[in-house]
Scaffold this motif. Structure first.
Motif, PDB file in Angstrom:
ATOM      1  N   ALA A  46      29.635  28.367   6.315  1.00 52.89           N
ATOM      2  CA  ALA A  46      29.882  27.577   5.114  1.00 52.89           C
ATOM      3  C   ALA A  46      31.196  27.977   4.450  1.00 52.89           C
ATOM      4  CB  ALA A  46      28.718  27.734   4.135  1.00 52.89           C
ATOM      5  N   TRP A  91      27.441  20.884   6.809  1.00 55.32           N
ATOM      6  CA  TRP A  91      27.530  21.564   5.525  1.00 55.32           C
ATOM      7  C   TRP A  91      27.946  20.602   4.405  1.00 55.32           C
ATOM      8  CZ3 TRP A  91      25.051  25.778   5.526  1.00 55.32           C
ATOM      9  CH2 TRP A  91      25.176  26.771   6.495  1.00 55.32           C
ATOM     10  N   CYS A 138      22.867  28.426   1.556  1.00 56.30           N
ATOM     11  CA  CYS A 138      23.722  27.239   1.576  1.00 56.30           C
ATOM     12  C   CYS A 138      22.914  26.045   2.065  1.00 56.30           C
ATOM     13  CB  CYS A 138      24.932  27.456   2.473  1.00 56.30           C
ATOM     14  SG  CYS A 138      26.041  28.771   1.883  1.00 56.30           S
ATOM     15  N   SER A 140      22.769  22.156   3.885  1.00 58.82           N
ATOM     16  CA  SER A 140      23.389  21.255   4.854  1.00 58.82           C
ATOM     17  C   SER A 140      22.590  19.965   4.919  1.00 58.82           C
ATOM     18  CB  SER A 140      23.460  21.902   6.241  1.00 58.82           C
ATOM     19  OG  SER A 140      22.150  22.248   6.683  1.00 58.82           O
ATOM     20  N   CYS A 162      24.057  31.168   5.101  1.00 57.02           N
ATOM     21  CA  CYS A 162      25.380  30.559   5.058  1.00 57.02           C
ATOM     22  C   CYS A 162      26.230  30.908   6.270  1.00 57.02           C
ATOM     23  CB  CYS A 162      26.122  30.988   3.787  1.00 57.02           C
ATOM     24  SG  CYS A 162      25.276  30.524   2.260  1.00 57.02           S
ATOM     25  N   PHE A 175      30.816  19.552   9.059  1.00 57.28           N
ATOM     26  CA  PHE A 175      30.818  19.638   7.603  1.00 57.28           C
ATOM     27  C   PHE A 175      31.411  18.361   7.029  1.00 57.28           C
ATOM     28  CE2 PHE A 175      34.654  21.438   9.329  1.00 57.28           C
ATOM     29  CZ  PHE A 175      35.674  20.994   8.519  1.00 57.28           C
TER      30      PHE A 175
END
Length: 603
Positions: A46, A91, A138, A140, A162, A175
């Motif tokens: 991330a 992400w 984190c 996603s 993460c 991402f």
């Protein structure tokens, strides 16, 4: 979470990877409103993904609204190859730092957006976030392999580790970045054969943008007569909130094709003239802009400039507009959207106020109810007047916001607070007290009595009744209610009645008097032991008071006598106290000399 520039040298090898190129198969871009969203392939942590987004002036994407979620969904749909499995995770910019714990009460569960900003109401969690505070977490976007298309299902949010530099999290395939701009230009329309390619400020290229961000460059290649001519244009800010390319007329226009090619590049009407010439026009209610291609409504509200619940109201001459909010809302700083007004700040309710979007409502505490439907005032609920009854086994005493239970003499309240159990017999329980009288503003006496009939009769044909009574003292602001008044009112003696009231039910011990079938209740007092005991207490109290008064009087007399004696002893005496003064007499002449031969002639 490491996002500093120190990571950039470590990521330089990644910048040369094919998935970071500008090809249509390695990234996809969707622009709408004032933001662009770019989806990328790449197995990164991330922190690495955030660094690559920020390198071009953006951040990992936020998903604050459902509309924003659909823009990202379109970018992911462009990135994925047709027929490829819909699997993997991408992400986004929702993270929770180490030491910050899960908050299940909030939509974001304690997570926050990397780009900053307020907590948002929209969320789309796949499952409940893990409650841990010892590591970074984190979020996603998770693509469901069971869904063959993203068109009808928005990607779910999945939280997890993460990842670290060089060791990405499994199942992370890429991402999504977000870039914000001052405004957008309309895409260029070609009036003849040619092609347009846009290069955005974040180094993305595309030929099919629905809105082109400010400061983007358009490369227009016109083909005419087997030759290609290139033109470059820049999206500029012409006026406040007005952005265009600074050109007039259709691009690549050709007399050979006229209006037959792409409607001559006109947005609405293409009007042909002589010799293959043509020009653009607008339908009724619209006007042509300075680019001679685009039409806008003469109604300034036609483009729906007001957002949310705001309503657009045209001003005079239809040259401008204002946004208005419904009751309970007010305009925000943009003057184009509405925010809720918290009416509870003005304390409109007596007890509790609950703010709702555009309104509010009042609530009462436990034990209270609204005085009127929807009103701000509250009143006490008399739990003892409940139609169902049965709150207490003995007596129910209503209090402000609650109630208390009491028991009959000889019984005491059980630990559950409502039942009565047999207790020790109090002293003098067989003696009847005199008729209760008001002992003050804070107490009232209650005297329900239980009676038993005697087999012997009186001399006047009346039945003698041996009775027992009890007395209960209550505060004046409490009301008392019998839980089962029917059971107490029906006794074995026909000569007894009981009167009930919502505040102080009373019962009278009576003897039967046979006069026309009527019963007259009068109080009896056959408890001399109790009276003697009471008299003893009274006399003892009076004697103690008199004794105290006598002692105080004696002490006062003694102190006064002692003070007089001390004053007399301390008074000083003079030498003249044993002598007395003779009366004065007039002296008309000098004192005579008794030894003079001629008295009266001495000089």
């Amino acid at each position: 979470m490491a996002t500093s520039a120190s990571l950039l040298p470590l990521l330089l090898p990644l910048l040369s990877q094919p998935w970071l190129g500008a090809g249509a198969d390695t990234q996809a871009v969707v622009c709408a409103g004032t933001a662009c969203y770019s989806a990328h392939w790449g197995k990164l942590s991330a922190a690495e993904a955030q660094l690559l987004c920020s390198k071009d002036g953006g951040n990992l994407a936020t998903v604050r609204t459902e509309e924003e979620a659909r823009h990202i969904q379109r970018a992911l749909a462009q990135l994925l190859q047709p027929g490829a499995p819909w699997t993997g995770k991408f992400w986004i910019g929702l993270q929770r730092e180490k030491g910050k714990c899960l908050d299940p009460r909030l939509p974001l569960k304690g997570f926050s957006w990397v780009g900053g900003g307020e907590d948002t109401l929209y969320s789309n969690w796949y499952k409940e976030a893990r409650n841990t505070c010892i590591s970074n977490r984190c979020v996603s976007l998770m693509l469901d392999p069971s869904v063959s298309s993203l068109s009808s299902h928005l990607p779910k949010w999945s939280e997890g580790p993460c990842g670290n530099l060089g060791s990405p999290v499994s199942n992370i395939e890429g991402f999504v970045c977000k870039f914000s701009f001052k405004g957008m230009c309309r895409p260029l329309a070609l009036g003849g054969p040619g092609q347009v390619n846009y290069t955005t400020p974040f180094q993305a290229t595309s030929s099919s943008l629905e809105a082109v961000p400010f400061a983007s460059v358009a490369n227009v290649a016109c083909r005419e007569g087997g030759e290609s001519r290139q033109h470059f244009f820049l999206c500029k800010e012409k006026a406040t909130d007005v952005f265009d390319w600074g050109i007039s007329g259709p691009l690549c226009a050709s007399a050979e094709y006229g209006c037959s090619f792409n409607n001559g590049g006109c947005q609405q009407e293409c009007l042909e003239g002589e010799g293959g010439s043509f020009r653009c026009g607008c339908r009724p209610g619209f006007r042509l802009l300075d680019d001679l291609v685009t039409c806008i409504s003469r109604d300034p509200c036609s483009s729906s400039p007001c957002r949310g619940v705001a309503t657009c109201v045209p001003e005079s001459l239809w040259k401008n507009y204002t946004c208005q909010c419904p009751e309970g809302y007010q305009l925000n700083t943009t003057q184009q959207d509405c925010v809720d007004v918290d009416e509870c700040q003005a304390s409109p309710c007596e007890q509790e106020c609950v703010n709702t979007p555009g309104s509010f409502h009042c609530q009462c505490w436990v034990g209270y109810e609204p005085s009127s439907p929807g009103g701000p005032a509250c009143q006490d609920v008399d739990e003892c007047m409940s139609p169902e009854g049965g709150l207490c086994e003995g007596y129910c005493l209503n209090t402000q916001g609650s109630f208390r239970c009491t028991c009959l003499p000889g019984r005491e309240l059980a630990p559950d607070g409502v039942s009565c159990i047999t207790g020790p017999t109090p002293l003098g329980s067989s003696a009847e007290t005199p008729q209760g009288q008001n002992t003050g503003d804070r107490e009232r006496s209650l005297g329900p009595s239980t009676t038993t009939s005697s087999p012997t009769g009186g001399p006047e044909g009346t039945s003698k009744v041996a009775s027992t009574s009890w007395r209960l003292f209550l505060e004046s602001n409490a009301s008392i209610t019998l839980t089962s008044p029917q059971s107490l009112a029906t006794t074995g003696s026909p000569g007894i009645w009981m009167e009930y009231s919502s505040h102080h039910p009373t019962a009278t011990t009576a003897h039967e008097e046979s006069t026309d079938g009527d019963f007259i209740a009068q109080q009896k007092n056959d408890s001399p032991d109790w009276q003697k005991l009471l008299l003893f207490y009274i006399l003892g109290t009076v004697a103690a008071i008199l004794l105290l008064l006598a002692l105080a009087l004696g002490l006062l007399v003694y102190r006064k006598r002692r003070a007089k004696r001390e004053e007399k002893e301390k008074k000083p005496q003079s030498a003249a106290d044993s002598y007395s003064w003779v009366p004065e007499r007039a002296e008309s002449r000098a004192m005579e000399n008794q030894y003079s031969p001629t008295p009266g002639t001495d000089c």
